[in-house]
Scaffold this motif. Sequence first.
Motif, PDB file in Angstrom:
ATOM      1  N   LEU A   1       7.232  72.651  35.827  1.00 13.03           N
ATOM      2  CA  LEU A   1       8.177  71.638  35.360  1.00 13.03           C
ATOM      3  C   LEU A   1       8.759  70.801  36.486  1.00 13.03           C
ATOM      4  O   LEU A   1       9.189  69.672  36.264  1.00 13.03           O
ATOM      5  CB  LEU A   1       9.310  72.311  34.574  1.00 13.03           C
ATOM      6  CG  LEU A   1       8.936  72.882  33.206  1.00 13.03           C
ATOM      7  CD1 LEU A   1      10.072  73.736  32.657  1.00 13.03           C
ATOM      8  CD2 LEU A   1       8.590  71.767  32.230  1.00 13.03           C
ATOM      9  N   THR A   2       8.783  71.349  37.688  1.00 15.01           N
ATOM     10  CA  THR A   2       9.349  70.609  38.829  1.00 15.01           C
ATOM     11  C   THR A   2       8.274  69.987  39.708  1.00 15.01           C
ATOM     12  O   THR A   2       8.584  69.462  40.782  1.00 15.01           O
ATOM     13  CB  THR A   2      10.227  71.540  39.693  1.00 15.01           C
ATOM     14  OG1 THR A   2       9.418  72.594  40.240  1.00 15.01           O
ATOM     15  CG2 THR A   2      11.370  72.125  38.890  1.00 15.01           C
ATOM     16  N   GLY A   3       7.030  70.062  39.263  1.00 17.49           N
ATOM     17  CA  GLY A   3       5.957  69.518  40.093  1.00 17.49           C
ATOM     18  C   GLY A   3       5.831  70.247  41.409  1.00 17.49           C
ATOM     19  O   GLY A   3       5.394  69.662  42.412  1.00 17.49           O
TER      20      GLY A   3
ATOM     21  N   SER B   1       8.330  71.424  43.214  1.00 15.44           N
ATOM     22  CA  SER B   1       9.444  71.229  44.148  1.00 15.44           C
ATOM     23  C   SER B   1      10.400  72.417  44.193  1.00 15.44           C
ATOM     24  O   SER B   1      11.189  72.534  45.125  1.00 15.44           O
ATOM     25  CB  SER B   1      10.229  69.962  43.787  1.00 15.44           C
ATOM     26  OG  SER B   1      10.958  70.128  42.585  1.00 15.44           O
TER      27      SER B   1
ATOM     28  N   ASP C   1      18.425  69.565  42.379  1.00 15.19           N
ATOM     29  CA  ASP C   1      18.668  68.312  41.678  1.00 15.19           C
ATOM     30  C   ASP C   1      18.666  68.573  40.170  1.00 15.19           C
ATOM     31  O   ASP C   1      18.408  69.694  39.715  1.00 15.19           O
ATOM     32  CB  ASP C   1      17.642  67.246  42.074  1.00 15.19           C
ATOM     33  CG  ASP C   1      16.196  67.627  41.747  1.00 15.19           C
ATOM     34  OD1 ASP C   1      15.955  68.345  40.748  1.00 15.19           O
ATOM     35  OD2 ASP C   1      15.285  67.188  42.482  1.00 15.19           O
ATOM     36  N   ASP C   2      18.956  67.543  39.398  1.00 13.37           N
ATOM     37  CA  ASP C   2      19.085  67.702  37.951  1.00 13.37           C
ATOM     38  C   ASP C   2      17.797  68.186  37.299  1.00 13.37           C
ATOM     39  O   ASP C   2      17.819  69.010  36.372  1.00 13.37           O
ATOM     40  CB  ASP C   2      19.523  66.382  37.309  1.00 13.37           C
ATOM     41  CG  ASP C   2      20.960  66.013  37.634  1.00 13.37           C
ATOM     42  OD1 ASP C   2      21.705  66.896  38.099  1.00 13.37           O
ATOM     43  OD2 ASP C   2      21.337  64.843  37.426  1.00 13.37           O
ATOM     44  N   GLN C   3      16.662  67.696  37.771  1.00 13.69           N
ATOM     45  CA  GLN C   3      15.384  68.109  37.197  1.00 13.69           C
ATOM     46  C   GLN C   3      15.144  69.600  37.432  1.00 13.69           C
ATOM     47  O   GLN C   3      14.668  70.312  36.547  1.00 13.69           O
ATOM     48  CB  GLN C   3      14.230  67.301  37.803  1.00 13.69           C
ATOM     49  CG  GLN C   3      12.864  67.695  37.231  1.00 13.69           C
ATOM     50  CD  GLN C   3      11.698  67.111  38.018  1.00 13.69           C
ATOM     51  OE1 GLN C   3      11.851  66.775  39.196  1.00 13.69           O
ATOM     52  NE2 GLN C   3      10.551  66.975  37.376  1.00 13.69           N
ATOM     53  N   GLN C   4      15.468  70.066  38.620  1.00 17.14           N
ATOM     54  CA  GLN C   4      15.245  71.470  38.942  1.00 17.14           C
ATOM     55  C   GLN C   4      16.160  72.381  38.124  1.00 17.14           C
ATOM     56  O   GLN C   4      15.740  73.433  37.638  1.00 17.14           O
ATOM     57  CB  GLN C   4      15.446  71.685  40.444  1.00 17.14           C
ATOM     58  CG  GLN C   4      14.358  71.015  41.278  1.00 17.14           C
ATOM     59  CD  GLN C   4      14.740  70.855  42.736  1.00 17.14           C
ATOM     60  OE1 GLN C   4      15.935  70.853  43.088  1.00 17.14           O
ATOM     61  NE2 GLN C   4      13.753  70.707  43.601  1.00 17.14           N
ATOM     62  N   ARG C   5      17.404  71.964  37.947  1.00 15.83           N
ATOM     63  CA  ARG C   5      18.316  72.757  37.126  1.00 15.83           C
ATOM     64  C   ARG C   5      17.853  72.791  35.677  1.00 15.83           C
ATOM     65  O   ARG C   5      17.902  73.831  35.013  1.00 15.83           O
ATOM     66  CB  ARG C   5      19.732  72.186  37.216  1.00 15.83           C
ATOM     67  CG  ARG C   5      20.356  72.306  38.592  1.00 15.83           C
ATOM     68  CD  ARG C   5      21.763  71.734  38.609  1.00 15.83           C
ATOM     69  NE  ARG C   5      22.328  71.734  39.949  1.00 15.83           N
ATOM     70  CZ  ARG C   5      23.543  71.311  40.260  1.00 15.83           C
ATOM     71  NH1 ARG C   5      24.337  70.838  39.304  1.00 15.83           N
ATOM     72  NH2 ARG C   5      23.981  71.346  41.509  1.00 15.83           N
ATOM     73  N   ALA C   6      17.406  71.631  35.187  1.00 12.27           N
ATOM     74  CA  ALA C   6      16.906  71.579  33.811  1.00 12.27           C
ATOM     75  C   ALA C   6      15.669  72.460  33.656  1.00 12.27           C
ATOM     76  O   ALA C   6      15.487  73.124  32.623  1.00 12.27           O
ATOM     77  CB  ALA C   6      16.588  70.144  33.421  1.00 12.27           C
ATOM     78  N   ALA C   7      14.833  72.501  34.672  1.00 13.17           N
ATOM     79  CA  ALA C   7      13.621  73.327  34.610  1.00 13.17           C
ATOM     80  C   ALA C   7      13.963  74.805  34.480  1.00 13.17           C
ATOM     81  O   ALA C   7      13.309  75.548  33.729  1.00 13.17           O
ATOM     82  CB  ALA C   7      12.764  73.093  35.854  1.00 13.17           C
TER      83      ALA C   7
END
Length: 351
Positions: free
Chosen positions: A68-70, A72, A265-271
């Motif tokens: 989900l984080t590519g 990262s 970051d927001d994407q990582q937390r969402a993941a």
Amino acid sequence: MTKTINQPTTRRHFMRGAAAAGLATPAIVAASSVRAQGTIQWRMQALWGGGTTPMLYEEKFCDRVRELTGGSLDITAFAGGQIVPAAQSFDAVRGGAFQLMKTFDGYTAGKIPAHGFSSTVPFGFPEADQYEAWFYERGGMEMAARSYAPAGLTYVAPTVYGEEPLHSKVEIRKIADMDGLKGRFVGLAAAVMADFGVAVSPLPTSEVYSALDKGLVDFADRGDIKANYEEGLHEVAKYLILPGIHQPSTATCYVANTAAYGQLDDQQRAALAVAAREVSGALRQNIIVDNAEYLAKFEEAGVEIITFDPEDVAQSRNKAVASWEKATNGDALATEMMQSQKQLMTDLRLL
């Protein structure tokens, strides 16, 4: 962990080193996420032994976060006891040895009363979906987060699954039959079952087989259906009792070091949140299938499956409310959580 979760032997020991004073302040040593070529690398302490079904699902969780984080956010999961004992995960994550843990709040329920209600509640929600709904729809996540915040930890999400059975050497047809018997229970279940007249012995998981074999207890909680069969409980207890009134539904949870979580970051937390909820559902479905298989194995081994009358369970749930109230120890957050759960059970016509 009912469940086909294979519990580690430390599964229900209370956390050592989690004194009340120590829980009141954030960790002095903040965890730092390791960055390698643009990738944040985390270490996660899991509950389970290597190669067990639930540990495989923790690896799926890590893979899904990475996807989900590519790539990262790269999380490496360590089995329970591989680096530190599972019961010491709380302090290990606070101190920065790990950025994340998969834990069972029953470990800290003795120090943080609210954790008795975010782990498993005897005679509580009979269905895992109901318990998960409390977390996501009735503020359970936010309350659980508040229980961890003073320690410098961030509650990410629960993994919710179903009941654990009881194994008995003696015939127990109704809940009142437990009165006067010797039973193995720990945590909140020990307090509640004692109120039902059980002479409780809080033995570690590793001693359940021998305690039943030697007659030190008449009946016992241990773990999930699959794990209990693999432990050989069909050899020492000729009755398996459902539903698991002492642990009708269970939540383990992902908890992060707040300093490390703040670097995402927001994407990582969402993941993290998305992967956690996906794993919760996937593991629960795996458990449903495995339960059917291993109940059949118990029967093939000559074990009788006893099912309590639903009306008996419902009446006992109403009786258990007084035990829940006592278990809050007057703690404001524990009381808030207990009252919230009672309200949802009332709305669902369980109370």
